[in-house]
Design a protein around this motif. Structure first.
Motif, PDB file in Angstrom:
ATOM      1  N   ASP A   1       0.807  -1.223   0.000  1.00  0.00           N
ATOM      2  CA  ASP A   1       0.000   0.000   0.000  1.00  0.00           C
ATOM      3  C   ASP A   1       0.839   1.271   0.000  1.00  0.00           C
ATOM      4  O   ASP A   1       0.297   2.372  -0.027  1.00  0.00           O
TER       5      ASP A   1
ATOM      6  N   ARG B   1      -6.364  11.416  -6.257  1.00  0.00           N
ATOM      7  CA  ARG B   1      -7.490  10.483  -6.432  1.00  0.00           C
ATOM      8  C   ARG B   1      -7.530   9.922  -7.861  1.00  0.00           C
ATOM      9  O   ARG B   1      -7.766   8.732  -8.058  1.00  0.00           O
TER      10      ARG B   1
ATOM     11  N   GLY C   1      -5.568   6.999  -8.615  1.00  0.00           N
ATOM     12  CA  GLY C   1      -6.015   5.757  -7.985  1.00  0.00           C
ATOM     13  C   GLY C   1      -5.631   5.628  -6.525  1.00  0.00           C
ATOM     14  O   GLY C   1      -5.784   4.557  -5.933  1.00  0.00           O
TER      15      GLY C   1
ATOM     16  N   THR D   1      -5.920   6.190  -2.483  1.00  0.00           N
ATOM     17  CA  THR D   1      -7.016   6.268  -1.520  1.00  0.00           C
ATOM     18  C   THR D   1      -6.437   6.556  -0.133  1.00  0.00           C
ATOM     19  O   THR D   1      -5.222   6.430   0.081  1.00  0.00           O
ATOM     20  N   PRO D   2      -7.297   6.874   0.830  1.00  0.00           N
ATOM     21  CA  PRO D   2      -6.818   7.080   2.195  1.00  0.00           C
ATOM     22  C   PRO D   2      -6.161   5.839   2.813  1.00  0.00           C
ATOM     23  O   PRO D   2      -5.493   5.948   3.833  1.00  0.00           O
TER      24      PRO D   2
ATOM     25  N   ASN E   1      -3.817   4.118   1.275  1.00  0.00           N
ATOM     26  CA  ASN E   1      -2.413   4.123   0.853  1.00  0.00           C
ATOM     27  C   ASN E   1      -1.544   4.880   1.850  1.00  0.00           C
ATOM     28  O   ASN E   1      -1.984   5.834   2.470  1.00  0.00           O
TER      29      ASN E   1
ATOM     30  N   PHE F   1      -6.119  12.040   3.215  1.00  0.00           N
ATOM     31  CA  PHE F   1      -5.082  11.010   3.080  1.00  0.00           C
ATOM     32  C   PHE F   1      -4.243  11.041   4.366  1.00  0.00           C
ATOM     33  O   PHE F   1      -3.233  11.736   4.446  1.00  0.00           O
TER      34      PHE F   1
END
Length: 137
Positions: free
Chosen positions: A20, A69, A72, A74-75, A77, A101
């Motif tokens: 991630d 965003r 690709g 997301t929070p 990551n 994030f």
């Protein structure tokens, strides 16, 4: 919430160990083209290239969170932000946190680090000086 500084080596270790983890290089097109890029091939990844400031005006990229965003991200990551020396990447990481994030880290000393006694970068600190993989574009 505050952004944690991590060393380039710690960011590299996280990128290799954590699926991630993502490196977001916030320098300009000119820097990517003429100075080089981190080579994340060994980690099976590519850096995400989103400028924090737009060259040549160096105006802050107002759509920066939207670009994260659209890439690709997301929070979930873990985002490691990198610039030349660690200043723009800190601002970008703070903006990312403000946009939701929460796992945003600043790569201290950036790609090239501070200038040495002769005024040259890339020898005292940063991604390149730590001997981490990089390439010309």
């Amino acid at each position: 919430m505050s952004v944690e500084d991590v060393t380039p080596a710690a960011a590299w270790d996280a990128l290799r160990a954590d699926p991630d983890a993502v490196l977001v290089d916030v320098r300009t097109d000119a820097e990517w083209n003429f100075v080089g890029l981190p080579d994340l091939g060994e980690a099976g990844k590519q850096p995400v290239l989103i400028p924090w400031q737009v060259y040549p005006s160096m105006q802050v990229n107002g759509a920066f969170p939207d670009h994260l965003r659209k890439a690709g991200l997301t929070p979930l990551n873990k985002l490691y932000f990198l610039c030349r020396s660690g200043a723009r990447s800190l601002a970008a990481a703070q903006a990312a946190q403000a946009a939701g994030f929460q796992h945003a880290y600043n790569v201290a000393d950036g790609f090239e680090g501070p200038p040495d006694a002769s005024g040259h970068r890339g020898t005292v600190g940063g991604w390149k000086a730590e001997g981490l993989p990089w390439r010309q574009r």
